[in-house]
Design a protein around this motif. Structure first.
Motif, short mmCIF file in Angstrom:
data_model
loop_
_atom_site.label_atom_id
_atom_site.label_comp_id
_atom_site.label_asym_id
_atom_site.label_seq_id
_atom_site.Cartn_x
_atom_site.Cartn_y
_atom_site.Cartn_z
N ALA A 384 101.31 -5.29 98.56
CA ALA A 384 100.67 -4.96 97.39
C ALA A 384 101.77 -4.86 96.01
O ALA A 384 101.55 -4.82 95.26
CB ALA A 384 99.94 -3.43 97.57
N LYS A 385 103.01 -4.34 96.56
CA LYS A 385 104.14 -4.09 95.49
C LYS A 385 103.72 -3.30 94.47
O LYS A 385 103.72 -3.71 93.38
CB LYS A 385 104.59 -5.52 95.12
N ASN A 386 103.09 -2.33 94.67
CA ASN A 386 102.51 -1.20 93.62
C ASN A 386 103.64 -0.48 93.34
O ASN A 386 104.13 0.57 94.10
CB ASN A 386 101.37 -0.63 94.37
N PRO A 387 104.26 -0.42 92.24
CA PRO A 387 105.20 0.21 91.76
C PRO A 387 105.05 1.96 91.72
O PRO A 387 105.78 2.85 91.81
CB PRO A 387 105.44 -0.01 90.40
N LYS A 388 103.76 2.42 91.69
CA LYS A 388 103.56 3.80 91.82
C LYS A 388 103.36 4.18 93.25
O LYS A 388 103.10 5.49 93.49
CB LYS A 388 101.94 3.90 91.20
N ASP A 389 103.26 3.07 94.07
CA ASP A 389 103.33 3.52 95.39
C ASP A 389 104.32 2.58 96.17
O ASP A 389 103.75 1.69 97.04
CB ASP A 389 101.91 3.65 96.23
N PRO A 390 105.54 2.53 96.09
CA PRO A 390 106.55 1.53 96.83
C PRO A 390 106.29 1.37 98.13
O PRO A 390 106.10 2.72 98.84
CB PRO A 390 107.83 2.31 96.30
N ALA A 391 106.21 0.32 98.69
CA ALA A 391 106.29 0.20 100.07
C ALA A 391 107.29 0.88 101.00
O ALA A 391 108.54 1.02 100.56
CB ALA A 391 106.15 -1.23 100.39
#
Length: 528
Positions: A384-391
């Protein structure tokens, strides 16, 4: 053709069946939720269609008894034409729980190998029960710790998941677990002595403005003058508002809006949790499709409904494998929705496991079920690479003061197991999962200290030997193939080692770095 460096799969030499003794027959064990007739018919049709017409009868090849029958559950076909078919088994028409198996055939229909949930011969002296069904139901209800338990009518089965097969009853007891999560406990009772043999929980507990993932894209459809939060691109995934009630108090409304903008990023608006749930379902769907070619949880292109604001003060989220839906509680005081991305991916991955390996939720097989969901939850985050929820390799780190679980060193939570030990079978699956999580982290990332996306990890090994990881791309493919092709309902950690080695062999060959690292990572967590 097998990949470069691969050795040919072992061809299984099976003696011909005795002339009058055996018939076409029987394999696996129906998982404990039984397959409903309509579903069984669909799977049977799919299995027959996917099996080469000239293939030898697997029941005859396996020399199963005349009282046994096989019911195909589905197939996986490799690029080289090898077909892996899962079967459930019946005995005198009764479901055999713990008797499931996978038959592996070459492209020309030759049986090359078989993965069985049990090696025991399926046979019982009689299928006439000494204990009446109502007695078994009362016993099952009395044995559960759930609140307000109610037992459904028991069904007669053959219990083969542990030791010698016996005639038994399976009773589904419904109620509520201590944290408020619904309970659907499958209780197995000996039909001759009345003794309780086993209990298995079927409920697995765990452009919009979302609360946990920031501004995200969610799909909707136009209905009249409003938009409805339903995703036609992903099997019709739809989120419903449970309004702090339970499933039996439905039906519940979907979310609709005059504009195609959803939520406000705050828990005070009911739509916000729906955005998180829809986003989590979409990312999980996209992960399995793009990485593994799987179309939805059951690989049938159909989405599963999600219910947010489920029940009152429910401090959890769960996947209901019997009824095929996802539900999210709002936590204590209904102020903390359990709708983070890793929770959504974790719970829906339970559905993938249920539709494939069907791991029983107890002991080491239950630990593998939980580990599989943690593994895929992490992989969904990385994709997902979501900046608000880093992997990361942490679980539920967004919802509390500290993560619920750590994959690099599971014991950091104070309870989970880093390594296999005698007695691991007695731990809760959320704790025995540590061994599988630790193995996967070592396989993907390796041992020692490192920092990934700002999180520092330091993964040790039981034997003190260094493990060099093979990367997430290879690791996730090996684990997925092992679960969907080689694991069965009763697979333990020793069986998981075998399953992942076979998966690595199929994908990369026995001389590959990937194959050797699977060996090293299992050695590192003391699974020999």
């Amino acid at each position: 053709m097998p990949p470069s460096g691969a050795t040919a799969r072992r061809r299984l030499s099976l003696p011909p069946p005795p002339p009058n003794d055996l018939e076409p027959p029987a394999c696996p064990v129906p998982p404990s939720p039984p397959v409903r007739p309509a579903v069984a018919a669909t799977l049977l049709a799919a299995g027959v269609a996917a099996t080469p017409a000239h293939a030898e009868d697997p029941a005859k090849a396996l020399r199963l008894g005349a009282k046994e029958k096989l019911i195909p559950r589905g197939t996986v076909t490799d690029p080289d034409g090898t077909v892996h078919t899962r079967y459930e088994r019946t005995y005198e028409g009764l479901p055999v729980l713990g008797g499931d198996l996978v038959v592996h055939k070459s492209g020309n229909g030759t049986v090359e190998d078989v993965t069985k949930a049990t090696e025991e011969t399926i046979k019982v002296p009689t299928t006439r029960a000494k204990v009446p069904a109502p007695t078994a139901r009362r016993s099952a209800v009395a044995a559960t710790s759930a609140d307000a338990p109610t037992g459904q009518e028991p069904r007669k089965v053959i219990w083969a998941a542990k030791g010698k097969p016996v005639l038994a009853y399976e009773t589904v007891v419904t109620g509520r677990q201590k944290d408020g999560t619904p309970s659907r406990l499958h209780v197995i009772t000996d039909a001759t002595s009345g003794k309780r043999l086993f209990a298995h929980e079927a409920v697995r507990s765990g452009t919009g403005n979302s609360q946990w993932s920031g501004k995200v894209k969610v799909n909707s459809v136009k209905s009249g003058k409003n938009f409805v939060l339903k995703d036609p691109a992903r099997g019709g995934n739809q989120v419903f508002n449970a309004r702090h009630r339970k499933i039996e108090q439905g039906p519940f409304p979907g979310f609709s809006n005059p504009t195609d903008t959803w939520g406000n990023g705050k828990g005070s608006m009911p739509q916000t949790a729906a955005v998180d749930a829809q986003y989590g379902a979409a990312e999980t769907w996209d992960y399995f499709k793009s990485v593994h070619g799987r179309k939805g949880i059951r690989n049938d292109g159909k989405g599963a409904p999600s219910y947010v604001h489920y029940d009152d003060n429910m401090d959890n989220a769960f996947w209901d494998n019997d009824n095929f839906f996802m539900a999210y509680g709002d936590g204590p005081g209904n102020k903390r929705p359990f709708t983070s991305l890793d929770v959504a991916a974790h719970e829906m991955s339970h559905g993938v496991t249920g539709a494939t390996a069907g791991l029983y939720y107890f002991g080491e097989s239950g630990g593998l079920d939980e580990a599989t969901s943690d593994i895929f939850a992490a992989m969904v985050e990385f994709r997902a690479k979501n900046p608000k929820d880093p992997a990361d390799y942490l679980f539920m780190e967004k919802l509390g003061a500290k993560p619920e679980r750590y994959m690099d060193r599971p014991s950091k939570d104070g309870h989970s197991a880093d390594y296999w030990f005698k007695g691991l079978d007695d731990l809760d699956p959320h704790l025995s999962s540590g061994v599988g999580n630790h193995f996967y982290y070592l396989l993907a990332e390796g041992s020692g200290k490192k920092t990934i996306n700002g999180v520092t990890y330091n993964s040790p090994t039981k034997n003190g030997k260094k493990v060099a990881g093979i990367g997430r791309g290879a690791a996730e493919k090996i684990w997925y193939k092992a679960v969907t092709t080689y694991m069965t309902s009763t697979t333990n950690y020793k069986g998981a080692r075998s399953a992942t080695l076979k998966a690595a062999r199929d994908l990369y060959g026995t001389k590959s770095k990937q194959y050797k690292t699977v060996q090293a990572a299992w050695d590192g967590v003391n699974v020999k």
